[in-house]
Write an enzyme that holds these catalytic residues in place. Structure first.
Site, PDB file in Angstrom:
ATOM      1  N   ASP A 104      21.242 -19.695 -24.703  1.00 11.41           N
ATOM      2  CA  ASP A 104      20.365 -18.515 -24.737  1.00 11.41           C
ATOM      3  C   ASP A 104      20.865 -17.519 -23.689  1.00 11.41           C
ATOM      4  O   ASP A 104      21.057 -17.869 -22.527  1.00 11.41           O
ATOM      5  CB  ASP A 104      18.921 -18.923 -24.419  1.00 11.41           C
ATOM      6  CG  ASP A 104      17.951 -17.784 -24.654  1.00 11.41           C
ATOM      7  OD1 ASP A 104      17.740 -17.005 -23.708  1.00 11.41           O
ATOM      8  OD2 ASP A 104      17.416 -17.663 -25.754  1.00 11.41           O
ATOM      9  N   LEU A 105      21.094 -16.284 -24.124  1.00 16.72           N
ATOM     10  CA  LEU A 105      21.656 -15.275 -23.231  1.00 16.72           C
ATOM     11  C   LEU A 105      20.610 -14.823 -22.216  1.00 16.72           C
ATOM     12  O   LEU A 105      19.446 -14.624 -22.548  1.00 16.72           O
ATOM     13  CB  LEU A 105      22.149 -14.061 -24.025  1.00 16.72           C
ATOM     14  CG  LEU A 105      23.238 -14.342 -25.067  1.00 16.72           C
ATOM     15  CD1 LEU A 105      23.673 -13.052 -25.724  1.00 16.72           C
ATOM     16  CD2 LEU A 105      24.452 -15.036 -24.437  1.00 16.72           C
ATOM     17  N   ASP A 159      19.300 -13.525 -29.411  1.00 18.91           N
ATOM     18  CA  ASP A 159      20.366 -13.845 -28.457  1.00 18.91           C
ATOM     19  C   ASP A 159      20.504 -15.363 -28.284  1.00 18.91           C
ATOM     20  O   ASP A 159      20.889 -15.835 -27.218  1.00 18.91           O
ATOM     21  CB  ASP A 159      20.082 -13.180 -27.106  1.00 18.91           C
ATOM     22  CG  ASP A 159      18.739 -13.597 -26.537  1.00 18.91           C
ATOM     23  OD1 ASP A 159      18.479 -13.268 -25.380  1.00 18.91           O
ATOM     24  OD2 ASP A 159      17.954 -14.258 -27.243  1.00 18.91           O
TER      25      ASP A 159
END
Length: 524
Positions: free
Chosen positions: A397-398, A440
């Site tokens: 997960d960004l 994301d």
């Protein structure tokens, strides 16, 4: 002639079957589109719920961090009194001024000293303070009491803080309870909900106070009785709740309704703060709502958070709508192609291939989507069971990606996601699978993993690659990633449990400060 007749008959049959086949293909295509849209919509709602949970945790953590910071300020002030037997008013003012409270610590009204005054010393104490240039000083409220305290120092010493000068906080039960708790325990204590003495006029806010005891130097304080004997006063900080909470959620404060209650009962009388008074966060009609608890000293604050319509608008994914629109368009297109070119099998196969491409691959990055990932994961798990090998799953997960969309627009966000997909693929073997789940969130499926160290090496390689600066369209972006790692069969015996373990590990990486890798926890 026979062959020609056969061709004519075949064409005739095709014409006769044209309507039926076209309608059948259209119906099947629309059904597939509906199934894909249904999955995308379910995924979007799950992502929305996950984003809300993260925002709630982030908001509560920020409140706890603020309380911890303000406690440290009071501890530093206690250290000032521990460094000398006497601290003058000017020295106290210089110390508090050096903290730059308004700029560095929003929400704190000031830092003060409440001094214990023995009843027999009251007159001498009042005379001494008046001699400092405060001719109207007195201990308030008036009257005889067995135990007196007085706020003698309070900085910044202007505005509404002047109203607290000389106030005996020990005379008020809620304040006294917190002061006694701090005195007996030698630790920070927070009062229950109060209205500060500083309040006046129409803009009255609920508030609370934080206390730390100040003991006389070089006196024992190992027991409760010794602490009661050696206490000379308290350093404290008053807080107005609206001011305290201002800026906790930053620029995203308008899409959440946050209500804070003193204690564990959610009642109007216990409510200390409400970010949107025209909304009811406790309403059962709230689509997204969470109840959390924060330990404020020895007190418990109940925090009720609900999402406002602006949150859904901000976080809602357009992917299901795009899939539905694209799917319907493709279904109509395929039906039209079959209607027009029923005799051209190649064109029909090409259309089917295009439909399959849209169904199994992310339209933005070209990576496999959730459906294809689950299929490949199933194949890899079956192979691993047969060969008794291991399969690793990395949930990625960004971090800090959302501000890119908010500040620069989705066009830059899309370009950034494409670059992330390229870097992710460059860190993996051809036999592995890099997938984008949406937003994301990415997943890396690693087949034939030798051991945990090999998996973590790949995860660290991905983390380093994704943390490098991104130069996109004349702008440089700095983001990172939180990675959760899980290995079959140790962290999950099937696809669902393995995905859940990796997802939980990713949130552990988030909670550990982001930009790191966490392996799924295993029982000892």
């Amino acid at each position: 002639m026979r062959q020609k007749a056969q061709r004519r008959l075949r064409i005739l049959h095709l014409f006769k079957a044209r309507e039926m086949v076209t309608l059948a293909v259209l119906a099947v295509s629309l059904l597939v589109t509906y199934r894909i849209w249904e999955g995308a919509e379910r995924s979007a709602q799950q992502n929305l719920s996950t984003a809300f949970d993260f925002r709630v945790r982030e908001s509560n953590i920020r409140i706890e961090q603020r309380l911890a910071i303000y406690e440290q300020i009071l501890r530093a002030t206690v250290g000032l009194f521990a460094s000398a037997d006497t601290v003058t008013r000017s020295e106290f003012r210089a110390f508090v001024s050096s903290l730059s409270l308004p700029e560095m610590f929003p929400g704190i009204e000031g830092v003060g000293l409440s001094l214990i005054v023995l009843p027999e010393q009251r007159d001498a104490h009042v005379a001494a303070v008046r001699a400092e240039g405060f001719p109207e000083y007195d201990i308030r409220p008036p009257g005889k009491r067995d135990f007196l305290t007085s706020i003698v120092y309070l900085e910044p010493f202007f505005g509404r803080n002047l109203r607290a000068f000389g106030y005996d906080m020990f005379s008020e039960p809620n304040r006294r309870a917190a002061m006694e708790e701090a005195r007996d325990g030698g630790t920070a204590a927070i009062s229950s909900k109060v209205v500060l003495i500083q309040e006046s006029g129409s803009e009255v806010q609920d508030g609370f106070l934080m206390y730390l005891p100040v003991y006389r130097n070089n006196e024992p304080r190992s027991s409760v009785e010794q602490r009661r004997t050696s206490i000379m006063g308290w350093v404290y900080a008053p807080f107005r709740m609206d001011d305290f909470m201002r800026g906790v959620n930053g620029s995203l404060a308008d899409d959440l309704d946050v209500e804070i209650y003193d204690g564990e009962l959610v009642t109007p009388a216990a409510r200390m703060y409400d970010s949107h008074e025209d909304r009811d966060a406790t309403s059962p009609e709230s689509r997204h709502k969470r109840v959390g608890y924060i330990q404020a000293g020895s007190r418990t604050w109940t925090v009720v958070t609900s999402a406002l319509p602006e949150f859904d608008i901000r976080m809602q994914s357009d992917r299901p709508k795009l899939i539905l629109q694209s799917g319907i368009s493709i279904s109509l297109l395929v039906a039209l192609l079959i209607w027009l070119f029923l005799d051209d099998r190649a064109r029909a196969l090409q259309a089917a291939d295009q439909a399959m491409q849209l169904a199994l691959y992310d339209a933005l990055t070209g990576l496999p989507n959730r459906k294809l990932l689950e299929e490949r994961l199933g194949v890899e798990l079956a192979k691993a069971r047969r060969d008794r090998s291991q399969v690793a799953l990395l949930f990625i997960d960004l971090d800090k990606f959302k501000p890119v969309n908010d500040n620069f627009g989705h066009a830059y966000g899309d370009l950034l996601l494409k670059e992330v997909a390229k870097r992710l693929q460059s860190c993996m073997r051809e036999s592995d699978t890099a997938s984008r789940l949406g937003g994301d969130e990415f997943v890396a499926l690693l087949s034939g993993v030798e051991d945990d160290e090999a998996m973590l090496r790949v995860a660290d390689k991905i983390l380093r690659a994704l943390t490098e600066p991104y130069d996109i369209a004349g702008h440089t972006f700095h983001i990172s990633a939180s990675i959760g790692a899980a290995v079959y069969p140790h962290d999950g015996s099937d696809a669902k449990s393995l995905i859940r373990s990796a997802d939980m590990a990713m949130y552990a990486a988030k909670n550990a400060g982001r930009a790191n890798v966490k392996r799924a926890e295993r029982p000892a």
